[in-house]
Design a protein around this motif. Structure first.
Motif, PDB file in Angstrom:
ATOM      1  N   GLY A  64     114.988  40.670  93.022  1.00  0.00           N
ATOM      2  CA  GLY A  64     113.593  40.242  92.976  1.00  0.00           C
ATOM      3  C   GLY A  64     113.342  39.069  93.891  1.00  0.00           C
ATOM      4  N   THR A  65     112.077  38.714  94.001  1.00  0.00           N
ATOM      5  CA  THR A  65     111.684  37.644  94.920  1.00  0.00           C
ATOM      6  C   THR A  65     110.358  37.030  94.505  1.00  0.00           C
ATOM      7  N   VAL A  66     110.136  35.805  94.983  1.00  0.00           N
ATOM      8  CA  VAL A  66     108.847  35.143  94.817  1.00  0.00           C
ATOM      9  C   VAL A  66     108.719  34.121  95.943  1.00  0.00           C
ATOM     10  N   ALA A  67     107.487  33.786  96.306  1.00  0.00           N
ATOM     11  CA  ALA A  67     107.251  32.743  97.318  1.00  0.00           C
ATOM     12  C   ALA A  67     106.622  31.542  96.618  1.00  0.00           C
ATOM     13  N   TYR A  68     107.347  30.431  96.600  1.00  0.00           N
ATOM     14  CA  TYR A  68     106.861  29.204  95.959  1.00  0.00           C
ATOM     15  C   TYR A  68     106.164  28.342  97.014  1.00  0.00           C
ATOM     16  N   VAL A  69     104.956  27.928  96.709  1.00  0.00           N
ATOM     17  CA  VAL A  69     104.165  27.124  97.640  1.00  0.00           C
ATOM     18  C   VAL A  69     104.009  25.738  97.028  1.00  0.00           C
ATOM     19  N   GLY A  70     104.780  24.809  97.517  1.00  0.00           N
ATOM     20  CA  GLY A  70     104.764  23.478  96.908  1.00  0.00           C
ATOM     21  C   GLY A  70     103.980  22.456  97.690  1.00  0.00           C
ATOM     22  N   GLU A  71     103.695  22.774  98.941  1.00  0.00           N
ATOM     23  CA  GLU A  71     103.085  21.756  99.795  1.00  0.00           C
ATOM     24  C   GLU A  71     101.685  22.134 100.269  1.00  0.00           C
ATOM     25  N   GLY A  72     101.054  23.066  99.618  1.00  0.00           N
ATOM     26  CA  GLY A  72      99.718  23.472 100.054  1.00  0.00           C
ATOM     27  C   GLY A  72      99.795  24.134 101.415  1.00  0.00           C
ATOM     28  N   GLY A  73      98.884  23.803 102.285  1.00  0.00           N
ATOM     29  CA  GLY A  73      98.903  24.401 103.616  1.00  0.00           C
ATOM     30  C   GLY A  73      98.288  25.782 103.610  1.00  0.00           C
ATOM     31  N   LEU A  74      98.496  26.505 104.705  1.00  0.00           N
ATOM     32  CA  LEU A  74      97.806  27.779 104.905  1.00  0.00           C
ATOM     33  C   LEU A  74      98.167  28.838 103.880  1.00  0.00           C
ATOM     34  N   PHE A  75      99.367  28.768 103.337  1.00  0.00           N
ATOM     35  CA  PHE A  75      99.804  29.836 102.462  1.00  0.00           C
ATOM     36  C   PHE A  75      99.260  29.681 101.038  1.00  0.00           C
ATOM     37  N   ALA A  76      98.793  28.460 100.707  1.00  0.00           N
ATOM     38  CA  ALA A  76      98.218  28.251  99.373  1.00  0.00           C
ATOM     39  C   ALA A  76      96.840  28.902  99.325  1.00  0.00           C
ATOM     40  N   GLU A  77      96.576  29.596  98.235  1.00  0.00           N
ATOM     41  CA  GLU A  77      95.261  30.240  98.097  1.00  0.00           C
ATOM     42  C   GLU A  77      94.408  29.548  97.048  1.00  0.00           C
ATOM     43  N   VAL A  78      95.017  29.189  95.934  1.00  0.00           N
ATOM     44  CA  VAL A  78      94.211  28.647  94.833  1.00  0.00           C
ATOM     45  C   VAL A  78      94.676  27.279  94.339  1.00  0.00           C
ATOM     46  N   ALA A  79      95.828  26.807  94.816  1.00  0.00           N
ATOM     47  CA  ALA A  79      96.328  25.521  94.315  1.00  0.00           C
ATOM     48  C   ALA A  79      95.363  24.407  94.707  1.00  0.00           C
ATOM     49  N   ARG A  80      95.139  23.514  93.756  1.00  0.00           N
ATOM     50  CA  ARG A  80      94.328  22.323  94.023  1.00  0.00           C
ATOM     51  C   ARG A  80      95.270  21.174  94.332  1.00  0.00           C
ATOM     52  N   ALA A  81      94.717  20.046  94.706  1.00  0.00           N
ATOM     53  CA  ALA A  81      95.550  18.862  94.955  1.00  0.00           C
ATOM     54  C   ALA A  81      96.392  18.591  93.714  1.00  0.00           C
TER      55      ALA A  81
END
Ligand SMILES: CC(C)(COP(=O)(O)OP(=O)(O)OC[C@H]1O[C@@H](n2cnc3c(N)ncnc32)[C@H](O)[C@@H]1OP(=O)(O)O)[C@@H](O)C(=O)NCCC(=O)NCCS
Length: 163
Positions: A64-81
């Motif tokens: 299995g796999t997942v992509a963790y987005v910890g720093e925001g940037g272009l790949f973040a879609e819904v994360a807020r500050a």
């Protein structure tokens, strides 16, 4: 646990792309000709903007796999500050029901805590019922006020967990 979760190696990206597309298309979550399939298959770009994790068993087979987005940037879609996000969670059909999906999500939660984030958010399709049960089991709650639509006809639900 008879598997480990670790950052993916570049020589695994092609297999990770295949696993991710097979999980989404094979489950009927996405049509084979949907343009998003290519984004799921192409792991290089997400590995530059997110931390791609792999779940592998003792013989090195990819589960299995997942992509963790910890720093925001272009790949973040819904994360807020102050919030982390994860995307493209997928488990090989034969490996489901063994807690691989849960362990991948827990790895994202652990990383988010380590990085000092206040919580984690994610988008999901209405049809991803198994994923929704998993999120709710781990303490995520629906945040309908953040639901959104990337393209006409695709309506995504947002789940969020606050630490
Ligand atoms: C959602 C997904 C990642 C879950 O992976 P998983 O490794 O099966 O997750 P877990 O083992 O932690 O939990 C799965 C659930 O299925 C149950 N289960 C048991 N045997 C199973 C089997 N043979 N096959 C599938 N599920 C099984 C588990 O007990 C658990 O039940 P519950 O949620 O009702 O309590 C996986 O189903 C998947 O890849 N789905 C397609 C892609 C997707 O929807 N991604 C989410 C994007 S937002």
């Amino acid at each position: 646990m008879d598997f480990t979760i670790r950052p993916a190696e570049p020589d695994e990206y092609a297999r990770i792309g295949e696993l991710t597309t097979a999980a989404y298309v094979g489950d009927g979550l996405l049509a084979a000709d949907d343009p998003y399939v290519e984004r799921l298959r192409d792991v290089g770009p997400r590995a530059r903007q997110a931390r791609v994790l792999a779940a592998v068993d003792g013989e090195g087979a990819l589960l299995g796999t997942v992509a963790y987005v910890g720093e925001g940037g272009l790949f973040a879609e819904v994360a807020r500050a102050g919030e982390a996000e994860f995307r493209m969670l997928a488990v090989e059909p034969d490996a489901r029901g063994r807690g691989v999906g849960e362990a991948l999500v827990r790895a994202c939660l652990a990383r988010a805590r380590e990085q000092g984030h206040g919580g984690v958010a994610l988008s999901t399709q209405q049809t991803m019922a198994a994923a929704h049960r998993l999120y709710e089991r781990l303490g995520f709650r629906r945040d309908a006020s953040r639901d959104w639509s990337p393209v006409p006809g695709v309506d995504l639900l947002v789940y969020a967990l606050t630490f």
